[in-house]
Structures are given as structure tokens and as C-alpha cells.
Design an enzyme around this catalytic site. Structure first.
Site, PDB file in Angstrom:
ATOM      1  N   ARG A 109       0.880  -1.300   0.084  1.00  0.00           N
ATOM      2  CA  ARG A 109      -0.014  -0.019  -0.084  1.00  0.00           C
ATOM      3  C   ARG A 109       1.161   1.263   0.067  1.00  0.00           C
ATOM      4  O   ARG A 109       1.665   1.256   0.849  1.00  0.00           O
ATOM      5  CB  ARG A 109      -0.818  -0.006   1.267  1.00  0.00           C
ATOM      6  CG  ARG A 109      -1.391   1.372   1.421  1.00  0.00           C
ATOM      7  CD  ARG A 109      -2.468   1.304   2.496  1.00  0.00           C
ATOM      8  NE  ARG A 109      -3.909   0.503   1.800  1.00  0.00           N
ATOM      9  CZ  ARG A 109      -5.056   0.784   2.664  1.00  0.00           C
ATOM     10  NH1 ARG A 109      -5.173   1.297   3.670  1.00  0.00           N
ATOM     11  NH2 ARG A 109      -6.065   0.181   1.904  1.00  0.00           N
ATOM     12  N   HIS A 136      -7.732   0.885  -6.194  1.00  0.00           N
ATOM     13  CA  HIS A 136      -7.646  -0.054  -4.969  1.00  0.00           C
ATOM     14  C   HIS A 136      -8.584  -1.127  -5.489  1.00  0.00           C
ATOM     15  O   HIS A 136      -9.635  -1.439  -4.991  1.00  0.00           O
ATOM     16  CB  HIS A 136      -8.611   0.872  -4.044  1.00  0.00           C
ATOM     17  CG  HIS A 136      -8.478   0.377  -2.567  1.00  0.00           C
ATOM     18  ND1 HIS A 136      -7.712  -0.946  -2.403  1.00  0.00           N
ATOM     19  CD2 HIS A 136      -9.174   0.654  -1.463  1.00  0.00           C
ATOM     20  CE1 HIS A 136      -7.955  -1.150  -1.042  1.00  0.00           C
ATOM     21  NE2 HIS A 136      -8.740  -0.465  -0.512  1.00  0.00           N
ATOM     22  N   GLN A 139     -10.286  -4.014  -3.011  1.00  0.00           N
ATOM     23  CA  GLN A 139     -11.648  -3.423  -2.443  1.00  0.00           C
ATOM     24  C   GLN A 139     -12.830  -3.726  -3.386  1.00  0.00           C
ATOM     25  O   GLN A 139     -13.978  -4.032  -2.875  1.00  0.00           O
ATOM     26  CB  GLN A 139     -11.565  -1.907  -2.202  1.00  0.00           C
ATOM     27  CG  GLN A 139     -12.888  -1.335  -1.640  1.00  0.00           C
ATOM     28  CD  GLN A 139     -13.023  -1.750  -0.279  1.00  0.00           C
ATOM     29  OE1 GLN A 139     -12.218  -1.569   0.604  1.00  0.00           O
ATOM     30  NE2 GLN A 139     -14.278  -2.225   0.036  1.00  0.00           N
ATOM     31  N   ASP A 227     -17.392   7.099  -0.880  1.00  0.00           N
ATOM     32  CA  ASP A 227     -16.144   7.044  -0.042  1.00  0.00           C
ATOM     33  C   ASP A 227     -15.737   8.287   0.495  1.00  0.00           C
ATOM     34  O   ASP A 227     -16.284   9.278   0.441  1.00  0.00           O
ATOM     35  CB  ASP A 227     -15.064   6.655  -1.037  1.00  0.00           C
ATOM     36  CG  ASP A 227     -13.583   6.318  -0.474  1.00  0.00           C
ATOM     37  OD1 ASP A 227     -13.617   6.276   0.965  1.00  0.00           O
ATOM     38  OD2 ASP A 227     -12.684   6.319  -0.997  1.00  0.00           O
ATOM     39  N   CYS A 266     -16.465   1.652   1.372  1.00  0.00           N
ATOM     40  CA  CYS A 266     -15.210   0.870   1.667  1.00  0.00           C
ATOM     41  C   CYS A 266     -14.775   0.778   3.129  1.00  0.00           C
ATOM     42  O   CYS A 266     -14.077  -0.173   3.621  1.00  0.00           O
ATOM     43  CB  CYS A 266     -14.165   1.045   0.561  1.00  0.00           C
ATOM     44  SG  CYS A 266     -13.320   2.820   0.939  1.00  0.00           S
ATOM     45  N   ARG A 294     -13.820  -8.445   2.448  1.00  0.00           N
ATOM     46  CA  ARG A 294     -12.471  -8.334   2.146  1.00  0.00           C
ATOM     47  C   ARG A 294     -11.822  -9.368   2.301  1.00  0.00           C
ATOM     48  O   ARG A 294     -10.725  -9.769   1.645  1.00  0.00           O
ATOM     49  CB  ARG A 294     -11.880  -7.068   3.091  1.00  0.00           C
ATOM     50  CG  ARG A 294     -12.334  -5.867   2.728  1.00  0.00           C
ATOM     51  CD  ARG A 294     -12.146  -5.073   1.360  1.00  0.00           C
ATOM     52  NE  ARG A 294     -10.684  -4.880   1.107  1.00  0.00           N
ATOM     53  CZ  ARG A 294      -9.844  -4.142   1.357  1.00  0.00           C
ATOM     54  NH1 ARG A 294      -9.977  -3.079   2.170  1.00  0.00           N
ATOM     55  NH2 ARG A 294      -8.435  -4.155   0.817  1.00  0.00           N
TER      56      ARG A 294
HETATM   57  N1   CP Z   1     -11.303  -0.072   2.842  1.00  0.00           N
HETATM   58  C1   CP Z   1      -9.843  -0.355   3.171  1.00  0.00           C
HETATM   59  O1   CP Z   1      -9.007  -0.375   2.482  1.00  0.00           O
HETATM   60  O2   CP Z   1      -9.826  -0.187   4.434  1.00  0.00           O
HETATM   61  P1   CP Z   1      -8.319   0.161   5.244  1.00  0.00           P
HETATM   62  O3   CP Z   1      -7.740   1.541   4.972  1.00  0.00           O
HETATM   63  O4   CP Z   1      -8.446   0.092   6.733  1.00  0.00           O
HETATM   64  O5   CP Z   1      -7.260  -0.947   5.002  1.00  0.00           O
HETATM   65  N1  NVA Z   2      -9.928   6.924  -1.122  1.00  0.00           N
HETATM   66  C1  NVA Z   2      -9.596   6.172   0.304  1.00  0.00           C
HETATM   67  C2  NVA Z   2      -9.604   4.732   0.641  1.00  0.00           C
HETATM   68  C3  NVA Z   2      -9.207   4.119   1.898  1.00  0.00           C
HETATM   69  C4  NVA Z   2      -9.431   2.871   1.938  1.00  0.00           C
HETATM   70  C5  NVA Z   2      -8.211   6.561   0.524  1.00  0.00           C
HETATM   71  O1  NVA Z   2      -7.210   6.393  -0.520  1.00  0.00           O
HETATM   72  O2  NVA Z   2      -7.747   7.184   1.508  1.00  0.00           O
END
Ligand code: CP
Ligand code: NVA
Length: 309
Positions: A109, A136, A139, A227, A266, A294
Site C-alpha cells: 500500500r 484500489h 476493495q 467514499d 469501503c 475483504r
Molecule cells: N477499505 C480499506 O481499504 O480499509 P483500510 O484502509 O482500513 O485498509
Molecule cells: N479513498 C480512500 C480509501 C481508503 C480505503 C483513501 O485513499 O484514503
């Protein structure tokens, strides 16, 4: 077989995504109410190790990949980039080559999507995108699974997205292209998604509506998604929040969608910003099924990466 990286949904393609969703449904059902740490009967990834690198915070992605590896018979370890040599400037190329000698797959990530492409170029084990500023994909596998569980078919589905045109929406547009559904996007002016993802979905035959009118976006929708208005790494500006205000998923907006419409997010959610408390806690919200999924999504993504699907 070429190494199967999962940087975006198109790395797998529509047929593989469909197979992954079927596998996830079967594996989830086969477990019934087993304790979460107990391995599936076949332990398909027995002895395998996943390394997870986090350059941004995570709850769901971190826990679901760890539990997924346990359920597949393997193990995982977390590398917080700040306490690794990556955080002190060791190159992604060298990190990829070292980890490839020590573990069987890498999930990362990070911010810049180019970093995971660089990791994939140098790794000799599968690299999985656990979120970048651009996309992502993991997700969205969980989201599609949640939609199917609600008894809805993907082809022809009308999915409305309200709020920020962000990384999660980009992967949703990629899914629309692969699984043949339509996306109506309601954003304030200037917060539309990257045009490449819109073009990709349209080129595959999906209808993509871009509007600055929230009501137009949700009218008649089967699924309503939002989101956070401020993604990780972005500035929390007053102007952005003010522009987003009309796109809060509220009871009034949900009432314009189909009666049996469902609400997805998400998470993490900012209740009172992108979604009202009544929608978030209401009967159309399936956000905690989505979160649980997930785990089931990560399992099938891992199995695809290891060539067992
Ligand atoms: N939705 C999601 O990716 O959550 P986290 O940021 O907690 O991993
Ligand atoms: N769009 C959000 C998703 C988090 C899971 C971010 O990138 O912070």
C-alpha cells in the site's frame, strides 16, 4: 507461467474475476461458522508467506490479508515502511529483489502508483496492490462479492457513485469495463475521476454518466456507493468539503434509487460528511458485509496470483 501480479483488475481480466467471485462464494460458504483463524480444509497455500508493506495506514486491508493467509494455510508479516530500510531510502528495486528471496508474495500500500509498478518489475514473486493514489482493486473484488450476495447480477447493474472521483472509483470503473455494468458518477465540478478510466469503461460498452447533480446520479440506481471526501495524503480543505456537501448520501437521495437499492462504502467512513448516519446505519447499508468480504476477496486474489484458480 508468467508471474501473476495484481496491480489492477485488468491484470486478471473479466473471466478470471468471475471465477474469483465464484471461488470466494464457495469458500465463504464452506467455512460456515468456523473460527476465523482455522484453515480451510484444503489449505491451498500451506507453507506460503505474504509480506505486507504499508506506506499508509490500514485496518481492513492489513487484517483481512493476514486472516486470509491463515485461512489458506499460510502466514503473513507486516513491514511498516517507516521502520524498514525502505523508509531510509533503500530502493524499491532492491527491496523487491530481497523480499522475492524471502517470501512468496508481496502486498504493498503506497502513494504513487509508479512505485508498485517498479516493485512488480523487479519482484520474482506476485505483487498485489493494497491501494495507491490511483486505484484500489482488492476493495472492488470485495464490493462485487457483496453486490452478488445481495442477489444482484453484475451485467447491466446501475451503480451510482457520489462524492470524490478517487482511487476506489477508478477501480470501480475498471470493474464496470470488465463485468459489463453501468456507472453514474455525481461529483462536484473539478472532482471527476481520471478520464482514462471513464474512457476504458465506455470503450468496453459500459454506460458512464458524469454529472454534477447528485439526484441525477442516484435516480433508479441498484447500488449507491461513496467514499471519504478526503483520501489519505490529500489536504483537508474547507473549499473541498463545501463543494462536496450536496453529494452526501442522505435518505432523500437514497429514496431516488430503486426501493431495493443497497449502500456500499469501503470504510473508514466519516458519518455526517459523505454519508448521513441514517443511511449508514439503515437497512439498505451493507457496509459491514462489505468489510467482512475483504477476507474472502483477498483469499481468491491470492489464489489467482499463485495460479491455483
Ligand atoms: N477499505 C480499506 O481499504 O480499509 P483500510 O484502509 O482500513 O485498509
Ligand atoms: N479513498 C480512500 C480509501 C481508503 C480505503 C483513501 O485513499 O484514503
Amino acid at each position: 507461467m508468467a508471474i501473476r501480479h495484481f496491480l489492477d483488475l485488468s491484470d486478471a481480466g473479466g473471466n478470471a474475476i468471475a471465477a474469483m467471485l465464484n471461488d470466494a462464494i464457495d469458500r465463504k460458504a464452506a467455512r460456515g461458522g468456523w473460527p476465523r483463524g482455522k484453515a480451510d480444509r484444503d489449505e491451498p497455500l500451506s507453507g506460503h508467506v505474504l509480506a505486507m508493506i504499508f506506506e499508509k495506514s490500514s485496518t481492513r486491508t492489513r487484517v483481512s490479508f493476514d486472516v486470509a493467509m491463515r485461512q489458506l494455510g499460510g502466514t503473513s508479516l507486516v513491514l511498516d515502511s517507516a521502520t524498514t530500510q525502505l523508509g531510509r531510502g533503500e530502493s524499491i528495486a532492491d527491496t523487491a529483489r530481497v523480499l522475492s528471496r524471502m517470501v512468496d508474495a508481496i502486498m504493498i500500500r503506497t502513494d504513487d502508483h509508479a512505485k508498485i509498478e517498479e516493485m512488480a518489475r523487479h519482484a520474482t514473486v506476485p505483487v498485489i496492490n493494497g491501494l495507491t493514489d490511483r486505484s484500489h482493486p482488492c476493495q472492488i473484488v470485495a464490493d462485487l462479492l457483496t453486490v452478488l450476495e445481495q442477489g444482484k447480477a453484475l451485467p447491466g447493474l446501475e451503480l451510482a457513485w457520489l462524492g470524490d472521483g478517487n482511487n476506489v472509483l477508478h477501480s470501480m470503473l475498471e470493474a464496470a469495463a470488465l463485468m459489463k455494468f453501468n456507472v453514474r458518477i455525481g461529483t462536484p465540478r473539478g472532482y471527476e475521476p481520471d478520464g482514462d478510466f471513464v474512457a476504458l469503461a465506455r470503450a468496453s460498452g459500459s454506460q458512464v454518466t458524469l454529472t454534477n447533480d447528485a439526484a441525477e446520479a442516484v435516480a433508479g440506481a441498484d447500488i449507491v456507493v461513496t467514499d471519504t471526501w478526503v483520501s489519505m495524503g490529500q489536504d483537508h480543505t474547507h473549499n473541498k468539503l463545501a463543494a462536496m456537501a450536496p453529494f452526501q448520501v442522505s435518505d432523500a437521495l437514497m429514496s431516488l434509487a430503486k426501493n431495493e437499492a443497497r449502500f456500499l462504502h469501503c470504510l473508514p467512513a466519516h458519518v455526517g460528511e459523505e454519508v448521513s448516519e441514517s443511511v449508514f446505519e439503515g437497512s439498505q447499508s451493507v457496509v459491514f458485509d462489505e468489510a467482512e468480504n475483504r477476507i474472502h476477496a483477498q483469499k481468491t486474489i491470492l489464489l489467482w496470483c499463485f495460479g491455483t484458480l
